[in-house]
Design a protein around this motif. Structure first.
Motif, short mmCIF file in Angstrom:
data_model
loop_
_atom_site.label_atom_id
_atom_site.label_comp_id
_atom_site.label_asym_id
_atom_site.label_seq_id
_atom_site.Cartn_x
_atom_site.Cartn_y
_atom_site.Cartn_z
N VAL A 13 0.84 -1.20 0.00
CA VAL A 13 0.00 0.00 0.00
C VAL A 13 0.88 1.25 0.00
O VAL A 13 0.58 2.22 -0.72
N GLY A 14 1.96 1.25 0.76
CA GLY A 14 2.85 2.41 0.80
C GLY A 14 3.52 2.69 -0.54
O GLY A 14 3.60 3.83 -0.98
N ILE A 15 4.00 1.65 -1.20
CA ILE A 15 4.67 1.84 -2.50
C ILE A 15 3.67 2.29 -3.55
O ILE A 15 3.98 3.19 -4.36
N ILE A 16 2.47 1.70 -3.55
CA ILE A 16 1.46 2.14 -4.51
C ILE A 16 1.09 3.60 -4.25
O ILE A 16 0.92 4.40 -5.19
N GLY A 17 0.98 3.99 -2.98
CA GLY A 17 0.68 5.39 -2.65
C GLY A 17 1.77 6.34 -3.11
O GLY A 17 1.49 7.44 -3.60
N ILE A 18 3.03 5.94 -3.00
CA ILE A 18 4.14 6.79 -3.47
C ILE A 18 4.10 6.93 -4.98
O ILE A 18 4.31 8.02 -5.52
N ILE A 19 3.81 5.85 -5.69
CA ILE A 19 3.72 5.92 -7.15
C ILE A 19 2.58 6.83 -7.58
O ILE A 19 2.75 7.68 -8.47
N ILE A 20 1.42 6.71 -6.95
CA ILE A 20 0.28 7.57 -7.29
C ILE A 20 0.59 9.03 -6.95
O ILE A 20 0.25 9.94 -7.71
N SER A 21 1.28 9.27 -5.83
CA SER A 21 1.61 10.65 -5.48
C SER A 21 2.60 11.25 -6.48
O SER A 21 2.52 12.45 -6.79
N CYS A 22 3.52 10.45 -7.02
CA CYS A 22 4.43 10.95 -8.05
C CYS A 22 3.67 11.33 -9.31
O CYS A 22 4.00 12.33 -9.98
N LEU A 23 2.63 10.57 -9.64
CA LEU A 23 1.80 10.93 -10.79
C LEU A 23 1.01 12.20 -10.53
O LEU A 23 0.82 13.02 -11.43
N LEU A 24 0.55 12.38 -9.28
CA LEU A 24 -0.18 13.61 -8.94
C LEU A 24 0.73 14.84 -8.94
O LEU A 24 0.28 15.95 -9.22
N PHE A 25 2.01 14.65 -8.63
CA PHE A 25 2.95 15.77 -8.67
C PHE A 25 3.08 16.35 -10.07
O PHE A 25 3.39 17.53 -10.24
N ALA A 26 2.83 15.54 -11.08
CA ALA A 26 2.99 15.99 -12.47
C ALA A 26 1.90 16.97 -12.88
O ALA A 26 2.08 17.71 -13.84
N THR A 27 0.78 16.99 -12.19
CA THR A 27 -0.30 17.91 -12.53
C THR A 27 -0.30 19.07 -11.54
O THR A 27 0.08 18.93 -10.38
N ILE A 28 -0.75 20.20 -11.98
CA ILE A 28 -0.80 21.37 -11.12
C ILE A 28 -1.87 21.22 -10.05
O ILE A 28 -1.66 21.56 -8.88
N ILE A 29 -3.00 20.66 -10.41
CA ILE A 29 -4.10 20.51 -9.48
C ILE A 29 -3.78 19.46 -8.40
O ILE A 29 -4.20 19.57 -7.26
N GLY A 30 -2.99 18.46 -8.75
CA GLY A 30 -2.75 17.35 -7.84
C GLY A 30 -1.54 17.49 -6.94
O GLY A 30 -1.18 16.53 -6.25
#
Length: 107
Positions: A34-51
Motif C-alpha cells: 500500500v505504501g509503495i502504490i501510494g508513493i507511485i500515485i503521489s508521483c503521478l499527482l505531482f505531475a499535474t498542477i491541481i494534484g
C-alpha cells in the motif's frame, strides 16, 4: 539484557530479537505494498498542477504507512529504564526521555 560501557554517555546492550508471527508478516507485506502504490500515485499527482497538494499529503501518508509496517520491538533504556519501540536491526537509538545514546547488539 546486559549493559556494557562504550563511551562517556554511551552504553551497549544485548537484545534478543523476537520473531514475527505469520499475521505480522502478512501485515508487513500489505503495508509495504500500500505504501509503495501510494508513493507511485503521489508521483503521478505531482505531475499535474491541481494534484500537487493531494500528492504531497499522499506521499507523506504513504511514507508513514511504510514506517509503521517496519518491525519494531520494545527495548528498555539502560540509563533511565524507559521502554520504547525500536526498529529491529538498528545499530543504536537515542532515548526520548533522557536523550542518551545506546548501542544495540542484536542477538
Amino acid at each position: 539484557m546486559e549493559a556494557q560501557v562504550v563511551g562517556q554517555e554511551k552504553l551497549m546492550i544485548d537484545v534478543k530479537r523476537k520473531k514475527d508471527g505469520m499475521a505480522r508478516g502478512l501485515g508487513k507485506v500489505i503495508g509495504y505494498t500500500v505504501g509503495i502504490i501510494g508513493i507511485i500515485i503521489s508521483c503521478l499527482l505531482f505531475a499535474t498542477i491541481i494534484g500537487i497538494f493531494p500528492g504531497i499529503t499522499l506521499f507523506f501518508g504513504s511514507l508513514g504507512i511504510i514506517y509503521l509496517s517496519s518491525g519494531k520491538q520494545q527495548v528498555k533504556c539502560p540509563h533511565c529504564q524507559k521502554r520504547q519501540p525500536v526498529v529491529k536491526g538498528v545499530e543504536n537509538f537515542k532515548c526520548s526521555k533522557c536523550q542518551n545514546l545506546t548501542v544495540v547488539n542484536w542477538k
